[in-house]
Design a protein around this motif. Sequence first.
Motif, PDB file in Angstrom:
ATOM      1  N   PRO A  67      82.490   2.317  63.968  1.00  0.00           N
ATOM      2  CA  PRO A  67      83.086   1.399  64.204  1.00  0.00           C
ATOM      3  C   PRO A  67      82.906   0.308  65.448  1.00  0.00           C
ATOM      4  CG  PRO A  67      84.892   2.635  62.145  1.00  0.00           C
ATOM      5  CD  PRO A  67      84.228   3.495  63.286  1.00  0.00           C
ATOM      6  N   THR A  68      83.427   1.635  66.380  1.00  0.00           N
ATOM      7  CA  THR A  68      83.110   0.796  67.983  1.00  0.00           C
ATOM      8  C   THR A  68      82.243   0.402  68.102  1.00  0.00           C
ATOM      9  OG1 THR A  68      84.981   3.150  67.884  1.00  0.00           O
ATOM     10  CG2 THR A  68      82.970   2.234  70.046  1.00  0.00           C
ATOM     11  N   ARG A  69      80.656   1.233  67.038  1.00  0.00           N
ATOM     12  CA  ARG A  69      79.521   1.292  67.520  1.00  0.00           C
ATOM     13  C   ARG A  69      79.081  -0.236  66.527  1.00  0.00           C
ATOM     14  NH1 ARG A  69      78.978   7.027  66.456  1.00  0.00           N
ATOM     15  NH2 ARG A  69      77.540   6.119  64.449  1.00  0.00           N
ATOM     16  N   CYS A  70      79.609  -0.890  65.969  1.00  0.00           N
ATOM     17  CA  CYS A  70      79.741  -2.141  65.366  1.00  0.00           C
ATOM     18  C   CYS A  70      79.480  -3.133  66.148  1.00  0.00           C
ATOM     19  CB  CYS A  70      80.375  -1.906  64.347  1.00  0.00           C
ATOM     20  SG  CYS A  70      79.914  -1.320  62.813  1.00  0.00           S
ATOM     21  N   GLU A  71      78.720  -3.825  66.819  1.00  0.00           N
ATOM     22  CA  GLU A  71      78.616  -5.159  67.018  1.00  0.00           C
ATOM     23  C   GLU A  71      80.213  -6.720  66.843  1.00  0.00           C
ATOM     24  OE1 GLU A  71      74.960  -7.361  67.511  1.00  0.00           O
ATOM     25  OE2 GLU A  71      74.365  -6.242  69.145  1.00  0.00           O
ATOM     26  N   LYS A  72      79.918  -6.787  65.445  1.00  0.00           N
ATOM     27  CA  LYS A  72      81.411  -7.119  64.879  1.00  0.00           C
ATOM     28  C   LYS A  72      82.187  -6.562  65.282  1.00  0.00           C
ATOM     29  CE  LYS A  72      77.678  -8.541  61.303  1.00  0.00           C
ATOM     30  NZ  LYS A  72      76.907  -8.526  60.460  1.00  0.00           N
ATOM     31  N   PRO A  73      83.632  -6.946  65.078  1.00  0.00           N
ATOM     32  CA  PRO A  73      84.986  -6.416  65.147  1.00  0.00           C
ATOM     33  C   PRO A  73      85.074  -5.986  63.290  1.00  0.00           C
ATOM     34  CG  PRO A  73      84.791  -9.211  64.280  1.00  0.00           C
ATOM     35  CD  PRO A  73      83.572  -8.565  64.602  1.00  0.00           C
ATOM     36  N   VAL A  74      85.592  -5.130  64.017  1.00  0.00           N
ATOM     37  CA  VAL A  74      86.235  -3.956  63.050  1.00  0.00           C
ATOM     38  C   VAL A  74      88.214  -4.024  62.545  1.00  0.00           C
ATOM     39  CG1 VAL A  74      86.214  -1.717  61.600  1.00  0.00           C
ATOM     40  CG2 VAL A  74      84.347  -2.403  62.592  1.00  0.00           C
ATOM     41  N   ILE A  75      88.712  -4.415  61.361  1.00  0.00           N
ATOM     42  CA  ILE A  75      89.982  -4.387  61.442  1.00  0.00           C
ATOM     43  C   ILE A  75      89.966  -3.257  59.842  1.00  0.00           C
ATOM     44  CG2 ILE A  75      91.598  -5.274  60.205  1.00  0.00           C
ATOM     45  CD1 ILE A  75      90.004  -8.040  60.507  1.00  0.00           C
ATOM     46  N   ALA A  76      91.094  -2.415  61.140  1.00  0.00           N
ATOM     47  CA  ALA A  76      91.908  -0.650  59.828  1.00  0.00           C
ATOM     48  C   ALA A  76      93.010  -1.309  58.993  1.00  0.00           C
ATOM     49  CB  ALA A  76      91.854   0.270  60.875  1.00  0.00           C
ATOM     50  N   VAL A  77      93.258  -1.343  57.750  1.00  0.00           N
ATOM     51  CA  VAL A  77      94.389  -2.200  57.461  1.00  0.00           C
ATOM     52  C   VAL A  77      95.637  -0.472  57.034  1.00  0.00           C
ATOM     53  CG1 VAL A  77      95.469  -3.520  55.484  1.00  0.00           C
ATOM     54  CG2 VAL A  77      93.291  -4.017  57.117  1.00  0.00           C
ATOM     55  N   ASN A  78      96.309  -0.031  57.603  1.00  0.00           N
ATOM     56  CA  ASN A  78      96.891   1.119  57.127  1.00  0.00           C
ATOM     57  C   ASN A  78      98.465   1.215  55.891  1.00  0.00           C
ATOM     58  OD1 ASN A  78      95.752   1.584  60.238  1.00  0.00           O
ATOM     59  ND2 ASN A  78      95.451   2.657  58.873  1.00  0.00           N
ATOM     60  N   GLN A  79      98.264   1.839  55.181  1.00  0.00           N
ATOM     61  CA  GLN A  79      99.570   1.805  55.070  1.00  0.00           C
ATOM     62  C   GLN A  79     100.374   3.441  54.470  1.00  0.00           C
ATOM     63  OE1 GLN A  79      96.914   0.617  52.980  1.00  0.00           O
ATOM     64  NE2 GLN A  79      96.494   1.542  50.941  1.00  0.00           N
TER      65      GLN A  79
ATOM     66  N   VAL B 212      77.033   2.719  56.076  1.00  0.00           N
ATOM     67  CA  VAL B 212      78.141   1.762  55.484  1.00  0.00           C
ATOM     68  C   VAL B 212      78.343   0.484  56.628  1.00  0.00           C
ATOM     69  CG1 VAL B 212      79.383   1.345  54.484  1.00  0.00           C
ATOM     70  CG2 VAL B 212      78.333   2.500  53.298  1.00  0.00           C
ATOM     71  N   PHE B 213      78.564   1.371  57.487  1.00  0.00           N
ATOM     72  CA  PHE B 213      78.767   0.963  58.711  1.00  0.00           C
ATOM     73  C   PHE B 213      77.960  -0.027  59.022  1.00  0.00           C
ATOM     74  CE2 PHE B 213      83.508   2.571  59.008  1.00  0.00           C
ATOM     75  CZ  PHE B 213      84.786   1.651  59.029  1.00  0.00           C
ATOM     76  N   GLU B 214      77.108   0.708  59.178  1.00  0.00           N
ATOM     77  CA  GLU B 214      76.149   0.704  60.544  1.00  0.00           C
ATOM     78  C   GLU B 214      75.074  -1.491  59.305  1.00  0.00           C
ATOM     79  OE1 GLU B 214      73.425   3.881  60.164  1.00  0.00           O
ATOM     80  OE2 GLU B 214      74.858   4.633  62.168  1.00  0.00           O
ATOM     81  N   ALA B 215      74.792  -0.757  58.425  1.00  0.00           N
ATOM     82  CA  ALA B 215      74.276  -1.876  56.921  1.00  0.00           C
ATOM     83  C   ALA B 215      75.451  -2.973  56.819  1.00  0.00           C
ATOM     84  CB  ALA B 215      74.803  -1.051  55.564  1.00  0.00           C
ATOM     85  N   LEU B 216      76.519  -2.812  56.942  1.00  0.00           N
ATOM     86  CA  LEU B 216      77.553  -4.055  56.981  1.00  0.00           C
ATOM     87  C   LEU B 216      77.343  -5.249  58.395  1.00  0.00           C
ATOM     88  CD1 LEU B 216      80.867  -2.584  55.729  1.00  0.00           C
ATOM     89  CD2 LEU B 216      79.369  -4.335  54.622  1.00  0.00           C
ATOM     90  N   ASP B 217      76.828  -3.787  59.461  1.00  0.00           N
ATOM     91  CA  ASP B 217      76.876  -4.430  60.902  1.00  0.00           C
ATOM     92  C   ASP B 217      75.676  -5.349  61.160  1.00  0.00           C
ATOM     93  OD1 ASP B 217      77.764  -4.845  63.710  1.00  0.00           O
ATOM     94  OD2 ASP B 217      76.649  -3.912  64.808  1.00  0.00           O
ATOM     95  N   ALA B 218      74.622  -5.136  60.049  1.00  0.00           N
ATOM     96  CA  ALA B 218      73.519  -6.012  59.618  1.00  0.00           C
ATOM     97  C   ALA B 218      73.244  -6.490  59.093  1.00  0.00           C
ATOM     98  CB  ALA B 218      72.342  -5.200  59.975  1.00  0.00           C
ATOM     99  N   HIS B 219      74.735  -7.097  58.051  1.00  0.00           N
ATOM    100  CA  HIS B 219      74.571  -7.836  57.164  1.00  0.00           C
ATOM    101  C   HIS B 219      74.303  -9.505  57.629  1.00  0.00           C
ATOM    102  CE1 HIS B 219      74.833  -9.792  53.221  1.00  0.00           C
ATOM    103  NE2 HIS B 219      74.792  -8.649  52.675  1.00  0.00           N
ATOM    104  N   PRO B 220      73.776 -10.458  57.480  1.00  0.00           N
ATOM    105  CA  PRO B 220      73.883 -11.461  58.046  1.00  0.00           C
ATOM    106  C   PRO B 220      74.898 -12.693  57.395  1.00  0.00           C
ATOM    107  CG  PRO B 220      72.392 -11.809  56.535  1.00  0.00           C
ATOM    108  CD  PRO B 220      72.563 -10.389  56.278  1.00  0.00           C
ATOM    109  N   ALA B 221      75.385 -11.721  55.866  1.00  0.00           N
ATOM    110  CA  ALA B 221      77.191 -12.803  55.166  1.00  0.00           C
ATOM    111  C   ALA B 221      78.151 -12.409  55.890  1.00  0.00           C
ATOM    112  CB  ALA B 221      76.251 -12.499  54.288  1.00  0.00           C
ATOM    113  N   VAL B 222      78.101 -10.883  56.890  1.00  0.00           N
ATOM    114  CA  VAL B 222      79.071 -10.479  57.075  1.00  0.00           C
ATOM    115  C   VAL B 222      79.687 -10.509  58.113  1.00  0.00           C
ATOM    116  CG1 VAL B 222      80.764  -8.214  57.848  1.00  0.00           C
ATOM    117  CG2 VAL B 222      79.520  -8.916  55.490  1.00  0.00           C
ATOM    118  N   ARG B 223      80.982 -11.638  58.457  1.00  0.00           N
ATOM    119  CA  ARG B 223      80.922 -11.491  60.225  1.00  0.00           C
ATOM    120  C   ARG B 223      82.459 -10.676  60.715  1.00  0.00           C
ATOM    121  NH1 ARG B 223      82.122 -16.538  62.649  1.00  0.00           N
ATOM    122  NH2 ARG B 223      82.958 -14.864  64.508  1.00  0.00           N
ATOM    123  N   VAL B 224      83.014 -10.134  59.878  1.00  0.00           N
ATOM    124  CA  VAL B 224      84.201  -8.999  59.931  1.00  0.00           C
ATOM    125  C   VAL B 224      84.457  -8.391  59.183  1.00  0.00           C
ATOM    126  CG1 VAL B 224      86.586  -9.087  60.230  1.00  0.00           C
ATOM    127  CG2 VAL B 224      85.770 -11.092  61.225  1.00  0.00           C
TER     128      VAL B 224
END
Length: 267
Positions: A100-112, A51-63
Amino acid sequence: MQNFNIDQFLASDFDGFRVEIDSDHERGDIVLKRPPLNVIAMPQRDVLRQVFEALDAHPAVRVIVLRAEGEHFSSGGDIKGFLEASPEHVSKLAWNVAAPTRCEKPVIAVNQGYCFGVGFEFSLACDFRIAAHSTRYALPEQNLGQIPGSGGSARLQKIIGIARTKHMVMRAKRISGEQALDWGIATECVPDHELEQATEALVDELRRFSPLAQRTAKKLINDNEDAPLAVAIEMEGHCYSRLRSSNDFREGVEAFHSKRKAEFRGN
Protein backbone atom coordinates in the motif's frame (compact mmCIF):
# COMPACT_ATOMS: atom_id res chain seq x y z
CA MET A 1 0.23 -5.29 -17.87
CA GLN A 2 -2.63 -4.80 -20.36
CA ASN A 3 -5.95 -3.48 -19.09
CA PHE A 4 -7.90 -6.63 -19.99
CA ASN A 5 -5.32 -8.72 -18.18
CA ILE A 6 -5.68 -6.54 -15.09
CA ASP A 7 -9.45 -6.95 -15.13
CA GLN A 8 -9.14 -10.68 -15.66
CA PHE A 9 -6.69 -11.00 -12.79
CA LEU A 10 -8.78 -8.88 -10.41
CA ALA A 11 -11.85 -11.00 -11.22
CA SER A 12 -10.05 -14.13 -9.98
CA ASP A 13 -11.32 -16.26 -7.11
CA PHE A 14 -8.83 -15.19 -4.45
CA ASP A 15 -8.21 -17.14 -1.26
CA GLY A 16 -9.36 -15.14 1.76
CA PHE A 17 -10.44 -11.95 0.01
CA ARG A 18 -12.23 -10.52 -3.00
CA VAL A 19 -11.83 -7.41 -5.16
CA GLU A 20 -14.57 -4.94 -6.03
CA ILE A 21 -14.23 -2.12 -8.57
CA ASP A 22 -16.73 0.73 -8.59
CA SER A 23 -15.89 2.62 -11.77
CA ASP A 24 -18.54 5.28 -11.14
CA HIS A 25 -16.78 6.28 -7.92
CA GLU A 26 -13.27 5.41 -9.21
CA ARG A 27 -12.80 3.11 -6.26
CA GLY A 28 -11.14 -0.29 -5.94
CA ASP A 29 -11.79 -2.35 -2.79
CA ILE A 30 -9.86 -5.29 -1.38
CA VAL A 31 -12.26 -7.03 1.00
CA LEU A 32 -10.89 -9.56 3.50
CA LYS A 33 -13.37 -12.43 3.80
CA ARG A 34 -12.15 -15.39 5.83
CA PRO A 35 -14.76 -15.52 8.62
CA PRO A 36 -14.99 -15.21 11.50
CA LEU A 37 -11.61 -13.52 12.16
CA ASN A 38 -10.30 -12.86 8.63
CA VAL A 39 -6.99 -14.59 9.33
CA ILE A 40 -4.45 -13.67 6.65
CA ALA A 41 -2.75 -16.83 5.41
CA MET A 42 0.94 -16.82 4.54
CA PRO A 43 0.54 -17.26 0.73
CA GLN A 44 -2.23 -14.63 0.75
CA ARG A 45 0.24 -11.85 1.50
CA ASP A 46 2.06 -12.20 -1.81
CA VAL A 47 -1.22 -12.27 -3.73
CA LEU A 48 -2.43 -9.18 -1.86
CA ARG A 49 0.73 -7.41 -3.00
CA GLN A 50 -0.04 -8.32 -6.61
CA VAL A 51 -3.61 -7.06 -6.24
CA PHE A 52 -2.48 -3.73 -4.78
CA GLU A 53 -0.12 -3.36 -7.75
CA ALA A 54 -2.90 -4.23 -10.22
CA LEU A 55 -5.33 -1.73 -8.67
CA ASP A 56 -2.59 0.91 -8.73
CA ALA A 57 -2.28 0.33 -12.49
CA HIS A 58 -6.04 0.14 -13.16
CA PRO A 59 -7.23 3.17 -15.18
CA ALA A 60 -10.71 3.19 -13.59
CA VAL A 61 -9.42 3.37 -10.00
CA ARG A 62 -8.43 6.60 -8.26
CA VAL A 63 -8.59 5.42 -4.64
CA ILE A 64 -7.85 1.99 -3.15
CA VAL A 65 -9.72 0.77 -0.06
CA LEU A 66 -8.68 -2.13 2.18
CA ARG A 67 -11.59 -3.37 4.30
CA ALA A 68 -13.14 -6.54 5.66
CA GLU A 69 -16.40 -8.40 5.98
CA GLY A 70 -17.89 -9.17 9.37
CA GLU A 71 -17.22 -8.12 12.92
CA HIS A 72 -13.41 -8.04 12.73
CA PHE A 73 -10.91 -6.58 10.28
CA SER A 74 -8.32 -9.29 10.96
CA SER A 75 -7.02 -11.14 14.00
CA GLY A 76 -3.66 -11.42 12.26
CA GLY A 77 -1.75 -14.12 10.43
CA ASP A 78 -1.98 -17.88 10.27
CA ILE A 79 0.25 -18.83 13.22
CA LYS A 80 0.97 -22.34 11.96
CA GLY A 81 2.02 -20.88 8.64
CA PHE A 82 5.04 -19.21 10.22
CA LEU A 83 6.53 -22.57 11.19
CA GLU A 84 5.85 -24.06 7.77
CA ALA A 85 7.07 -21.13 5.63
CA SER A 86 10.55 -21.19 4.10
CA PRO A 87 13.12 -18.57 5.17
CA GLU A 88 12.97 -17.14 1.63
CA HIS A 89 9.20 -16.69 1.90
CA VAL A 90 9.44 -15.10 5.34
CA SER A 91 12.09 -12.68 4.08
CA LYS A 92 9.53 -11.23 1.62
CA LEU A 93 6.82 -10.56 4.21
CA ALA A 94 7.72 -6.93 4.87
CA TRP A 95 7.95 -6.21 1.11
CA ASN A 96 4.49 -7.66 0.52
CA VAL A 97 2.93 -5.77 3.44
CA ALA A 98 4.50 -2.51 2.23
CA ALA A 99 2.54 -2.69 -1.04
CA PRO A 100 0.00 0.00 0.00
CA THR A 101 2.86 2.41 0.72
CA ARG A 102 4.38 1.83 -2.72
CA CYS A 103 1.07 2.46 -4.49
CA GLU A 104 1.02 5.84 -6.22
CA LYS A 105 -2.70 6.16 -5.49
CA PRO A 106 -4.08 6.94 -2.02
CA VAL A 107 -4.93 3.85 0.04
CA ILE A 108 -7.48 3.80 2.86
CA ALA A 109 -7.67 1.10 5.56
CA VAL A 110 -11.12 0.67 7.11
CA ASN A 111 -10.84 -1.04 10.49
CA GLN A 112 -13.33 -2.61 12.86
CA GLY A 113 -13.11 -5.14 15.68
CA TYR A 114 -9.78 -6.92 15.97
CA CYS A 115 -6.99 -5.33 13.94
CA PHE A 116 -4.04 -7.41 15.13
CA GLY A 117 -0.67 -8.53 13.83
CA VAL A 118 -0.33 -8.46 10.06
CA GLY A 119 -3.82 -6.93 9.79
CA PHE A 120 -2.53 -3.95 11.75
CA GLU A 121 0.72 -3.94 9.75
CA PHE A 122 -1.17 -3.76 6.44
CA SER A 123 -3.28 -0.94 7.88
CA LEU A 124 -0.19 0.96 9.03
CA ALA A 125 1.20 0.73 5.48
CA CYS A 126 -1.90 2.54 4.16
CA ASP A 127 -2.15 6.32 3.88
CA PHE A 128 -5.32 6.73 5.95
CA ARG A 129 -6.93 4.62 8.67
CA ILE A 130 -10.61 4.97 9.52
CA ALA A 131 -11.35 3.20 12.80
CA ALA A 132 -14.73 2.13 14.12
CA HIS A 133 -15.51 2.49 17.82
CA SER A 134 -15.23 -1.30 18.08
CA THR A 135 -11.66 -1.35 16.72
CA ARG A 136 -8.90 -2.81 18.86
CA TYR A 137 -5.36 -2.41 17.53
CA ALA A 138 -2.55 -4.66 18.72
CA LEU A 139 0.80 -6.21 17.82
CA PRO A 140 0.56 -9.32 20.05
CA GLU A 141 3.61 -11.22 18.78
CA GLN A 142 5.28 -11.19 22.23
CA ASN A 143 2.67 -13.75 23.30
CA LEU A 144 4.27 -16.14 20.78
CA GLY A 145 7.86 -15.37 21.73
CA GLN A 146 8.23 -13.24 18.62
CA ILE A 147 8.22 -9.61 17.43
CA PRO A 148 6.37 -7.96 14.53
CA GLY A 149 8.09 -8.97 11.31
CA SER A 150 6.44 -6.94 8.57
CA GLY A 151 7.19 -3.37 9.56
CA GLY A 152 4.70 -3.07 12.42
CA SER A 153 6.92 -1.78 15.19
CA ALA A 154 8.99 0.36 12.79
CA ARG A 155 5.99 2.13 11.27
CA LEU A 156 4.28 2.46 14.62
CA GLN A 157 7.33 4.13 16.18
CA LYS A 158 7.36 6.72 13.38
CA ILE A 159 3.76 7.59 14.22
CA ILE A 160 3.51 7.40 18.02
CA GLY A 161 7.10 7.50 19.30
CA ILE A 162 9.32 5.11 21.21
CA ALA A 163 7.55 5.02 24.58
CA ARG A 164 4.09 4.24 23.24
CA THR A 165 5.51 1.73 20.75
CA LYS A 166 7.24 -0.13 23.59
CA HIS A 167 3.93 -0.09 25.47
CA MET A 168 2.15 -1.72 22.55
CA VAL A 169 4.88 -4.08 21.31
CA MET A 170 6.75 -5.17 24.44
CA ARG A 171 3.56 -5.56 26.47
CA ALA A 172 1.35 -6.73 23.58
CA LYS A 173 -1.20 -4.12 24.62
CA ARG A 174 -4.43 -3.42 22.79
CA ILE A 175 -5.66 0.10 22.23
CA SER A 176 -9.11 1.27 21.16
CA GLY A 177 -10.05 3.14 18.01
CA GLU A 178 -10.59 6.27 20.09
CA GLN A 179 -7.12 5.97 21.62
CA ALA A 180 -5.63 5.33 18.18
CA LEU A 181 -7.20 8.57 16.98
CA ASP A 182 -5.78 10.43 19.99
CA TRP A 183 -2.31 8.98 19.36
CA GLY A 184 -2.36 9.80 15.64
CA ILE A 185 -2.67 6.23 14.35
CA ALA A 186 -6.21 6.65 13.04
CA THR A 187 -7.32 9.46 10.77
CA GLU A 188 -10.92 9.20 11.96
CA CYS A 189 -12.89 7.21 14.54
CA VAL A 190 -16.60 6.77 13.94
CA PRO A 191 -19.48 4.60 15.21
CA ASP A 192 -19.49 1.21 13.51
CA HIS A 193 -22.68 1.93 11.57
CA GLU A 194 -21.08 5.05 10.05
CA LEU A 195 -17.93 3.28 8.84
CA GLU A 196 -18.95 2.94 5.18
CA GLN A 197 -20.36 6.48 5.11
CA ALA A 198 -17.05 7.85 6.40
CA THR A 199 -15.17 5.77 3.83
CA GLU A 200 -17.31 7.01 0.96
CA ALA A 201 -16.82 10.60 2.10
CA LEU A 202 -13.04 10.25 2.21
CA VAL A 203 -12.94 8.51 -1.19
CA ASP A 204 -15.01 11.30 -2.74
CA GLU A 205 -12.86 13.95 -1.09
CA LEU A 206 -9.64 12.44 -2.46
CA ARG A 207 -11.17 12.13 -5.93
CA ARG A 208 -11.70 15.90 -6.07
CA PHE A 209 -7.98 16.56 -6.26
CA SER A 210 -5.51 16.26 -9.11
CA PRO A 211 -4.25 12.66 -9.46
CA LEU A 212 -0.85 14.07 -10.39
CA ALA A 213 -0.70 16.29 -7.30
CA GLN A 214 -1.88 13.40 -5.12
CA ARG A 215 0.81 11.06 -6.47
CA THR A 216 3.45 13.75 -6.03
CA ALA A 217 2.39 14.56 -2.46
CA LYS A 218 2.35 10.91 -1.39
CA LYS A 219 5.78 10.14 -2.81
CA LEU A 220 7.28 13.37 -1.46
CA ILE A 221 5.97 12.78 2.06
CA ASN A 222 7.09 9.13 2.07
CA ASP A 223 10.54 9.92 0.68
CA ASN A 224 11.08 12.80 3.11
CA GLU A 225 10.17 10.84 6.23
CA ASP A 226 13.79 10.44 7.30
CA ALA A 227 15.29 13.37 5.42
CA PRO A 228 16.85 16.35 7.22
CA LEU A 229 14.62 19.43 7.16
CA ALA A 230 16.77 21.29 4.66
CA VAL A 231 16.75 18.33 2.25
CA ALA A 232 12.98 17.87 2.67
CA ILE A 233 12.35 21.54 1.88
CA GLU A 234 14.62 21.33 -1.16
CA MET A 235 12.77 18.24 -2.45
CA GLU A 236 9.42 19.92 -1.85
CA GLY A 237 10.57 22.89 -3.91
CA HIS A 238 11.61 20.68 -6.84
CA CYS A 239 8.24 18.88 -6.80
CA TYR A 240 6.40 22.19 -6.58
CA SER A 241 8.33 23.51 -9.58
CA ARG A 242 7.47 20.44 -11.67
CA LEU A 243 3.77 20.69 -10.86
CA ARG A 244 3.72 24.36 -11.90
CA SER A 245 4.10 23.24 -15.53
CA SER A 246 1.30 20.67 -15.34
CA ASN A 247 -2.07 21.00 -17.06
CA ASP A 248 -3.75 20.17 -13.74
CA PHE A 249 -2.16 23.16 -12.04
CA ARG A 250 -3.23 25.46 -14.89
CA GLU A 251 -6.76 24.03 -14.64
CA GLY A 252 -6.80 24.55 -10.88
CA VAL A 253 -5.76 28.19 -11.16
CA GLU A 254 -8.20 28.92 -13.98
CA ALA A 255 -11.06 27.19 -12.14
CA PHE A 256 -10.26 29.17 -8.99
CA HIS A 257 -10.43 32.49 -10.82
CA SER A 258 -13.56 31.44 -12.72
CA LYS A 259 -15.21 30.28 -9.49
CA ARG A 260 -15.98 26.86 -10.95
CA LYS A 261 -15.13 23.29 -10.04
CA ALA A 262 -11.79 22.16 -11.43
CA GLU A 263 -11.73 19.16 -13.76
CA PHE A 264 -8.36 17.51 -13.23
CA ARG A 265 -7.01 15.04 -15.80
CA GLY A 266 -3.86 13.88 -14.04
CA ASN A 267 -1.36 15.44 -16.42
